[in-house]
Design a protein around this motif. Structure first.
Motif, mmCIF file in Angstrom:
data_model
loop_
_atom_site.group_PDB
_atom_site.id
_atom_site.type_symbol
_atom_site.label_atom_id
_atom_site.label_comp_id
_atom_site.label_asym_id
_atom_site.label_seq_id
_atom_site.Cartn_x
_atom_site.Cartn_y
_atom_site.Cartn_z
ATOM 1 N N GLU A 459 0.808 -1.273 0.359
ATOM 2 C CA GLU A 459 0.256 0.094 0.028
ATOM 3 C C GLU A 459 0.866 1.891 -0.637
ATOM 4 O O GLU A 459 0.370 1.603 0.189
ATOM 5 C CB GLU A 459 -0.879 -0.169 1.192
ATOM 6 C CG GLU A 459 -1.709 -1.322 1.322
ATOM 7 C CD GLU A 459 -3.238 -1.143 -0.253
ATOM 8 O OE1 GLU A 459 -3.043 -0.076 -0.605
ATOM 9 O OE2 GLU A 459 -3.534 -2.100 0.448
ATOM 10 N N TYR A 460 2.145 1.518 -0.091
ATOM 11 C CA TYR A 460 2.844 2.432 -0.198
ATOM 12 C C TYR A 460 2.745 3.473 -1.027
ATOM 13 O O TYR A 460 3.012 4.577 -0.445
ATOM 14 C CB TYR A 460 5.012 1.994 -0.595
ATOM 15 C CG TYR A 460 5.474 2.806 -0.318
ATOM 16 C CD1 TYR A 460 5.798 2.920 0.700
ATOM 17 C CD2 TYR A 460 5.524 3.850 -1.412
ATOM 18 C CE1 TYR A 460 7.142 3.818 0.828
ATOM 19 C CE2 TYR A 460 6.493 5.042 -1.134
ATOM 20 C CZ TYR A 460 6.738 5.046 0.172
ATOM 21 O OH TYR A 460 8.043 6.429 0.139
ATOM 22 N N GLY A 461 2.049 2.563 -2.313
ATOM 23 C CA GLY A 461 1.771 4.139 -3.484
ATOM 24 C C GLY A 461 0.744 5.072 -2.834
ATOM 25 O O GLY A 461 1.039 6.106 -3.042
ATOM 26 N N PHE A 462 0.021 4.755 -1.942
ATOM 27 C CA PHE A 462 -1.580 5.670 -1.005
ATOM 28 C C PHE A 462 -0.835 6.211 -0.059
ATOM 29 O O PHE A 462 -0.860 7.944 -0.207
ATOM 30 C CB PHE A 462 -2.457 4.784 -0.307
ATOM 31 C CG PHE A 462 -3.365 5.192 0.742
ATOM 32 C CD1 PHE A 462 -4.352 6.345 -0.176
ATOM 33 C CD2 PHE A 462 -3.281 5.451 1.567
ATOM 34 C CE1 PHE A 462 -5.530 6.783 0.188
ATOM 35 C CE2 PHE A 462 -4.717 5.686 2.266
ATOM 36 C CZ PHE A 462 -5.484 6.539 1.584
ATOM 37 N N SER A 463 0.150 5.903 0.738
ATOM 38 C CA SER A 463 0.727 7.225 1.277
ATOM 39 C C SER A 463 1.524 7.740 0.714
ATOM 40 O O SER A 463 1.598 8.748 0.808
ATOM 41 C CB SER A 463 1.758 6.203 2.817
ATOM 42 O OG SER A 463 0.777 5.177 3.543
ATOM 43 N N SER A 464 2.275 7.285 0.289
ATOM 44 C CA SER A 464 3.436 8.515 -0.913
ATOM 45 C C SER A 464 2.101 9.633 -1.535
ATOM 46 O O SER A 464 2.636 10.567 -1.279
ATOM 47 C CB SER A 464 3.844 7.275 -2.412
ATOM 48 O OG SER A 464 5.063 8.324 -2.696
ATOM 49 N N ASN A 465 1.392 8.576 -2.116
ATOM 50 C CA ASN A 465 1.095 10.017 -2.984
ATOM 51 C C ASN A 465 -0.174 11.678 -1.342
ATOM 52 O O ASN A 465 0.340 12.910 -2.040
ATOM 53 C CB ASN A 465 -0.675 9.394 -3.424
ATOM 54 C CG ASN A 465 -0.519 8.636 -4.648
ATOM 55 O OD1 ASN A 465 0.195 8.607 -5.152
ATOM 56 N ND2 ASN A 465 -1.914 7.587 -4.979
ATOM 57 N N ILE A 466 -0.431 10.621 -0.215
ATOM 58 C CA ILE A 466 -1.044 11.898 0.839
ATOM 59 C C ILE A 466 0.283 12.764 0.458
ATOM 60 O O ILE A 466 -0.211 14.330 0.800
ATOM 61 C CB ILE A 466 -1.242 11.380 1.981
ATOM 62 C CG1 ILE A 466 -2.207 10.566 1.527
ATOM 63 C CG2 ILE A 466 -0.969 11.912 3.006
ATOM 64 C CD1 ILE A 466 -3.073 8.873 2.781
ATOM 65 N N HIS A 467 1.181 12.114 0.784
ATOM 66 C CA HIS A 467 2.872 13.139 0.938
ATOM 67 C C HIS A 467 3.132 13.859 0.162
ATOM 68 O O HIS A 467 3.037 14.802 -0.018
ATOM 69 C CB HIS A 467 4.136 12.008 1.423
ATOM 70 C CG HIS A 467 4.821 12.741 1.115
ATOM 71 N ND1 HIS A 467 5.352 13.627 2.429
ATOM 72 C CD2 HIS A 467 6.454 12.246 0.710
ATOM 73 C CE1 HIS A 467 7.098 14.118 2.109
ATOM 74 N NE2 HIS A 467 7.171 13.371 1.177
#
Length: 506
Positions: A459-467
């Protein structure tokens, strides 16, 4: 005068025995036929080098734009960092070589007008091997670099895997294709990029020359298979306050995840400076040491919490701070929502109380909310039913785990409930990310966010997008990506508590 000279002679003659430190030789030089000039370098020899016949691994250290062969010495203090870690038994001794890299990106230019990579691979590395006692095997060599040097470290090591067994890139100066095509002004781009990789005076896709793709770490890693990198170590480390490099490094990490290429990744507190890079240095040395055949030690410490009284409600478990009988004061409250069993709760509460005892944080009520229950409704019920809680937005914070971020988003869409939110290994989609940004942005000053995600998470992409979206919206936040110890999702519990304590008492 004679007395002064005698003291100087005695002082110099006593240095070797008085201070057992690495030998730092600054401003050495080698003539390069490829570059047609003398190239300066500094070299650090570990303590005991002169009195042994040991062959040592070599770490080549690349600097960034504006730096030179003294940068790592002066700003990184790398000799003493290495020496301290050796004496603590954390790493083995190795040689460090810091060449002057100019504004080369450690690459040959597309028109062969400057052949820096040729110099490094065919002249400097053989010279070091011939003139110092070095290990000649692949695992005996590594490269580390910051900024431009991070680009160079990745590019040179990946293109020469027959010579190097590992690489560490700190805030590497890489670009997404979009950034590379659109970056300006043109004159600055030509001097930094076009002059080396071709495309001078061009913009758009014309800048993406085949020569650039042969040297760009992102493009190199796009073409390599997992099997091509077997046994090769990659570590990427960046600060969460980075500007342009935030998106490009996030994209590189996500590429490696998608291609299932093993690597170390950490986002730490900091920006594009030695404050951040020096914090990363001990981890980098330990990582490199593993590929120099060092041993990795584990940590099997366990926590034995004291029994703590609690109040159970329909959807939550509430723990009050330790206090004297008869006290009537009220406390801030930190809500924690996710799958957390009673034993885990007690461990976390015990750690929190210990932090309070050590004056690391102030007392607060901890409320563990059942996963996937209505957060707004639970907060309303808790603060109506129980006394001793300062029921205001300024005195309320949230830690949310996994897909419970959706409950948090729904709560702050309805009302500005929290001064700070910590989102741990969040699970969601693009709409959830947009809704979070929109909700946070609508409240302006609060809540501030801390985003924590495992580097290898699916799920890294989700947190990365939020950042990235928070940065684009100019919303102050913290972003961390780092491994947990022994698969413990609460490894960084203390960091989150400190962050929320600072938000509550700002």
């Amino acid at each position: 005068m004679k007395k002064i000279l005698l003291y100087i002679i005695l002082f110099l003659s006593g240095i070797d025995g008085a201070w057992a430190l690495p030998i730092e030789k600054e401003g050495m030089s080698i003539y390069s036929p490829s570059l047609k000039q003398e190239v300066s370098y500094s070299i650090i020899l570990p303590e005991g080098y002169e009195h042994s016949d040991t062959e040592y691994p070599v770490l080549y250290m690349f600097h960034g734009i504006g730096g030179d062969y003294t940068s790592w010495l002066e700003y990184g203090n790398v000799a003493r960092v290495m020496d301290k870690m050796i004496k603590e038994g954390k790493i083995q001794p190795f040689i460090m070589v810091i060449p002057d890299g100019y504004l080369s990106y450690y690459s040959d230019t597309y028109d062969s007008s400057s052949l820096y990579e040729t110099f490094f691979i065919k002249e400097l590395v053989p010279y070091i091997d011939n003139n110092y006692r070095t290990r000649k095997d692949i695992n005996g060599r590594s490269i580390i670099g910051f900024s431009m040097g991070g680009f160079g470290a990745l590019s040179v090591s990946l293109r020469n895997r027959h010579l190097f067994g590992s690489v560490v890139a700190l805030s590497p100066s890489i670009r997404t294709e979009k950034q590379y095509m659109e970056e300006g002004p043109q004159k600055g781009w030509d001097n930094q990029w076009g002059r080396i990789f071709g495309g001078v005076g061009k913009n758009g896709k014309q800048r993406l020359t085949s020569y650039y793709k042969q040297h760009s770490p992102y493009h190199i890693l796009s073409t390599l298979r997992n099997s091509d990198l077997k046994g090769f170590g990659i570590m990427l480390d960046i600060g969460d306050k980075e500007g342009t490099l935030c998106e490009s490094n996030e994209e590189l990490h996500r590429l490696l995840l998608e291609r299932q290429i093993p690597h170390e990744w950490e986002v730490r507190s900091g920006g594009h400076d030695f404050t951040c890079w020096n914090t990363a240095l001990p981890k980098a040395f330990r990582f490199i040491n593993e590929y120099f055949n060092g041993k990795q030690s584990g940590n099997s410490e366990s926590s034995l919490p004291n029994e703590t009284p609690f109040i159970q409600t329909a959807n939550a478990t509430v723990y009050y701070p330790e206090q004297a009988q008869g006290s009537t004061r009220k406390y801030p409250i930190i809500y924690v929502q996710g799958e957390i069993n009673e034993q885990q709760q007690k461990v976390l509460v015990s750690q929190f109380h210990q932090m309070v005892d050590e004056n690391k944080t102030w007392p607060a009520v901890l409320c563990f909310v059942k996963a996937n229950t209505d957060l707004s409704e639970t907060i309303s019920d808790i603060e109506k039913q129980l006394s001793g809680i300062r029921g205001s937005q300024r005195m309320r914070a949230l830690i949310t785990l996994g897909d419970n971020i959706k409950e948090g988003i729904e709560a702050i869409q309805r009302e500005n409930l929290f001064t700070g939110i910590v989102c741990v290994n969040a699970i969601g989609n693009e709409n959830d990310a947009q809704n979070l940004i929109k909700a946070v942005n609508s409240h302006k000053r609060y809540p501030r966010c801390w985003i924590e995600i495992l580097p290898e998470s699916k799920e890294y992409g989700f947190s990365s997008n939020i950042h990235i979206l928070l940065k684009e919206s100019d919303l102050e936040h913290e972003f961390r990506s780092r491994k947990c110890k022994e698969a413990n999702v609460f490894t960084y519990w203390e960091d989150w508590i400190l962050y929320l304590n600072n938000r509550i008492h700002v």
